[in-house]
Design an enzyme around this catalytic site. Structure first.
Site, PDB file in Angstrom:
ATOM      1  N   GLU A 264       0.875  -1.221   0.517  1.00  0.00           N
ATOM      2  CA  GLU A 264       0.009  -0.482  -0.134  1.00  0.00           C
ATOM      3  C   GLU A 264       0.802   1.082  -0.103  1.00  0.00           C
ATOM      4  OE1 GLU A 264      -3.316  -0.122   2.700  1.00  0.00           O
ATOM      5  OE2 GLU A 264      -2.509  -1.812   3.663  1.00  0.00           O
ATOM      6  N   ARG A 489       5.215 -13.587   9.341  1.00  0.00           N
ATOM      7  CA  ARG A 489       5.863 -12.951   9.352  1.00  0.00           C
ATOM      8  C   ARG A 489       7.351 -11.778  10.336  1.00  0.00           C
ATOM      9  NH1 ARG A 489       1.826  -7.657   9.907  1.00  0.00           N
ATOM     10  NH2 ARG A 489       3.874  -6.468   9.933  1.00  0.00           N
ATOM     11  N   LYS A 499       3.082   2.469  10.690  1.00  0.00           N
ATOM     12  CA  LYS A 499       3.006   3.551  10.726  1.00  0.00           C
ATOM     13  C   LYS A 499       2.625   4.582  11.475  1.00  0.00           C
ATOM     14  CE  LYS A 499       3.065   1.396   5.649  1.00  0.00           C
ATOM     15  NZ  LYS A 499       1.378   1.052   4.929  1.00  0.00           N
TER      16      LYS A 499
END
Length: 825
Positions: A264, A489, A499
């Site tokens: 994204e 992950r 973020k």
């Protein structure tokens, strides 16, 4: 700075977790964490506050609360009971349980559950040996290349194999050692042979330092040859409900592997993304296929051009070139048409339910009964008309959405009539004001994978539950269905990757921008001088499995250090200089010292530096009082200067009357010392010689340490700012470095330019456009003898003519030297 005191609400929450069996420390950490509400809900549902578990079991339940949020209440409680009765006692068992329950429709088959989670697993020694031998036979090519040198990595990969993953690690190690001894002989003999080989090879020039020439045991390709990635299906192996779709797919792909990296564009990539890049681009490259860089740009509210630019730069910096650069927005019209088709099939409907009403339909905060929307049985024609009105801008954000008609009784939340389209009313960076409605990730991602004929949709394990909705939508629309496969992950100890939290650090000035070298964004690691090849090697060394991994920062730093050890020249850098005068040498004394730029790599060449009557040494290399444990310069001591023929001996020193700091040391150059004399200590130095522009003054040397004091600051919730390390940045002004630094600057920049030219030539040969250079001054890397590894910072200012010496140097610490037992001597 200690973590802030708990608020009264958090104190109550911590007390609750202690009653449930957690230790005081774990209870407080959990109360501060962002998963505290989910944890409390699960603990209460399981009545752990009245029937507590042991702390270790409580930690496993916390894992269920954190990683199993996509599961139903019944599924989570089933896992908790398995923890309570002792069937699940390890973290990897809980991970397997969450994965099993996410793919299971009630009622649960306990035997299948136990088998999938390794419950009651037993194995005889003979059977274990048989499985180990079978594994080595299957992976004979890779194992034979590395021999005993690759034992640690091979035994680690064995634990990821389905046939061996529940074996006791010590028993597995013992069986593997026995099998290796049968195959390669005794370990000690192999070590001796390797040492002899290394001794012979050390006299020969080293090979290129590119990732392509790494030893087989350290090659990034290892993660595709072994473990989870080696067991993925072949192109065409993902079955389709409509056979014609696979024929069309194979006709388009020619049987090649096609992957995609779909970030994204709403923030900067971080260290965790390096694994996704390496897996997706690397898997395609290993199988001679292609990987798209696809921007998932369906939320114009959060997207900025700088994110698009930096994502592409990061991919190229890590050594990959996209097959094509695409955008989800390329398909807005096609996605809209398919949404209309879904409505016509009776599998989607428009709804004016509020966000709160939708949440309540899904059980709400209290996880109550689920029920259908009042709009679910709306006539198809009405939904089509209202969807067209959404597109025409007749609704404001939140007034109308398009929902998929899935299965509200499913145990999987991604099947509870999730939203396909919403009204945002924001202009898009590529389509302008053409659209005011935008598809969601859940609607867009699988269809874009289908449009691009992706053979392997590789994503992280938090999307396991989403796989059901992914496949449902492809089947509902009768389009080609890629297979989604999930891997664990990568999270680095001490790193913040949220973020929102990163943005707060930047905006409030706790760090100096997104590329502050204390962060673990890729732009920050690049500026710090971390070699991209070291990052890829690090990811490869971890292997790829279905388990999330929190990796120690020291392991990452050791990989970086190992890479730099053999790829960087060595220079003398004096961080805190003290002037030393060799009183018995004449004022015009001069000796040219030739020293290797790397003691183990003659191909790096040599440097000629001046040695004169006045030199500078580091303040840490001198003490005003001698002691038995200090073997550097002190009263009564004799020390060697690196690469200088004779040692020096202390005579006297001068101090600043105001501060008491040592300002000048008088020594003698021991020209008459006996041949073969070896001083107890050696120190580095830089000479003072105006004729040779020595020393070179460094404007700033920036020394970095961990930004946060704890290993997992992300678990502290919004209290993570209280965990900041006030000593994470120290700036040293006035350091001195030898003039050979200019040779290193020129040669490093020249090599970077040569790589660009090679890429241009390759592109011309292939008839393609050459990717632009993404390297900066950080390609100038060196080891400061006895200090650390450094690179040039972007704030450095070099003279325009690269052939000349000169400019303003700013250095960044990349990594410290390996700690050793003799430090201080």
């Amino acid at each position: 700075m200690a973590p802030a005191a708990l608020s009264p609400e958090m104190e109550e929450l911590a007390a609750f977790f202690q009653r449930a069996g957690l230790s005081e420390q774990r209870a407080k950490e959990t109360a501060r964490s962002k998963t505290a509400p989910a944890a409390r809900s699960l603990f209460e549902a399981a009545r752990l506050d009245t029937s507590p578990l042991e702390d270790k079991q409580g930690a496993l339940v916390l894992q269920v609360a954190k990683d199993g949020q996509a599961l139903s209440d019944e599924a989570r409680l089933y896992i908790v009971e398995a923890v309570r009765d002792g069937r699940l006692s390890k973290s990897d068992q809980v991970t397997a349980a969450i994965k099993f329950m996410g793919a299971t429709v009630p009622p649960v088959d306990q035997a299948a559950f136990d088998e999938a989670c390794g419950v009651g697993f037993t194995i005889t020694p003979d059977e274990l040996d048989r499985r180990v031998h079978a594994y080595l036979t299957t992976h004979d090519a890779e194992v034979s290349k590395t021999g005993w040198g690759g034992f640690s990595k091979t035994s680690g990969l064995m634990r990821q194999d389905d046939s061996l993953k529940w074996v006791n690690p010590l028993e597995l190690k013992a069986s593997a050692e026995k099998a290796f001894e049968e195959k390669f002989g005794k370990k000690e003999d192999a070590k001796k042979a390797q040492a002899e080989k290394a001794k012979k090879e050390s006299k020969a020039p080293k090979a290129s330092t590119s990732t392509a020439s790494l030893p087989a045991a350290e090659s990034p390709d290892d993660m595709f040859k072994q473990g989870w990635l080696s067991r993925l299906h072949r192109p065409g192996g993902n079955e389709q409900p409509i056979a014609e779709r696979m024929k069309e797919h194979l006709a388009w792909t020619g049987g090649k592997v096609f992957t995609r990296f779909p970030p994204e564009p709403n923030g900067f990539l971080h260290i965790g993304h390096s694994k996704a890049i390496a897996v997706n681009f690397g898997y395609a490259k290993f199988h001679k296929g292609h990987c798209y860089l696809r921007y998932d740009d369906t939320n114009p509210e959060a997207e900025e051009q700088i994110y698009f630019d930096k994502i592409l730069e990061n991919v190229r910096w890590l050594g990959y070139e996209p097959y094509q650069i695409t955008h989800s927005s390329d398909h807005f019209q096609e996605l809209y048409d398919l949404a209309c088709l879904l409505i016509k099939k009776g599998l989607a409907y428009t709804s004016d339910d509020s966000a709160e009403e939708i949440a309540n339909q899904r059980g709400g905060k209290d996880h109550g009964p689920r029920y259908e929307s009042k709009d679910r049985k709306k006539p198809i024609e009405q939904s089509l008309a209202e969807f067209a009105d959404m597109k025409a801008g007749k609704y404001k954000p939140g007034e109308m959405v398009l929902r998929m008609k899935q299965d509200m009784q499913s145990s999987n939340p991604t099947m509870w009539d999730i939203i396909a389209y919403r009204v945002l009313g924001k202009p898009h960076h590529r389509t302008g004001t053409q659209w005011c409605i935008y598809p969601t990730y859940d609607f867009t991602h699988c269809l874009c994978d289908s449009f691009e004929n992706i053979t392997h949709s590789l994503c992280t394990v938090e999307f396991i539950a989403a796989r059901t909705a992914y496949e449902w939508l492809c089947d509902a629309l009768e389009v080609y269905k890629p297979r989604q496969s999930e891997y664990g992950r990568l999270t680095l100890e001490g790193a913040i990757t949220s973020k929102r939290k990163l943005l707060k650090l930047v905006k409030e000035g706790h760090v100096n921008g997104w590329d502050d070298p204390r962060l673990h964004t890729l732009v920050a690691l690049k500026r710090r001088g971390v070699p991209p090849a070291a990052i890829i090697t690090f990811v490869s060394s971890l292997g790829v499995s279905t388990q999330n991994s929190l990796v120690q920062l020291s392991r990452f730093e050791q990989t970086v250090r190992s890479h730099l050890e053999m790829t960087t020249p060595r220079l003398n850098l004096i961080l805190r200089p003290i002037r030393v005068t060799l009183e018995n040498l004449p004022a015009d004394f001069f000796l040219e010292v030739e020293k290797p730029l790397h003691p183990k790599d003659p191909s790096m060449g040599t440097a000629r530096v001046p040695f004169t009557r006045e030199v500078f040494i580091d303040a840490d290399d001198f003490r005003t009082e001698a002691s038995k444990d200090f073997f550097r310069l002190a009263p009564g001591a004799t020390v060697g200067l690196l690469n200088v023929p004779k040692p020096i001996s202390y005579v006297s020193h001068e101090t600043d009357p105001a501060t008491g700091a040592v300002t000048h040391i008088i020594c003698r150059y021991d020209e008459d010392v006996k041949e073969g004399f070896k001083p107890k200590g050696w120190i580095h130095w830089v000479a003072s010689s105006a004729a040779h522009n020595s020393p070179v003054k460094v404007k700033e040397t920036r020394l970095f340490s961990r930004l946060f004091k704890s290993d997992n600051p992300g678990a502290l919730g919004d209290a993570y700012l209280d965990d900041l390390n006030p000593e994470s940045l120290k700036v040293v002004e006035g350091a001195l470095i030898e003039p050979a630094v200019w040779d290193v600057v020129r040669s490093s920049l020249k090599r970077a330019n040569e790589v660009v030219e090679l890429r241009k030539a390759e592109a011309a040969k292939n008839g393609t456009e050459a990717p632009p250079s993404v390297d900066g001054l950080e390609v100038v890397r060196f080891q400061a003898n006895r200090v650390a590894y450094f690179c040039l910072d972007a704030d450095s200012k070099l003279v325009e003519d690269g052939a000349k010496d000169g400019g303003e140097l700013v250095l960044n610490l990349i990594a410290s030297l390996k700690e050793d037992k003799g430090k201080g001597r």
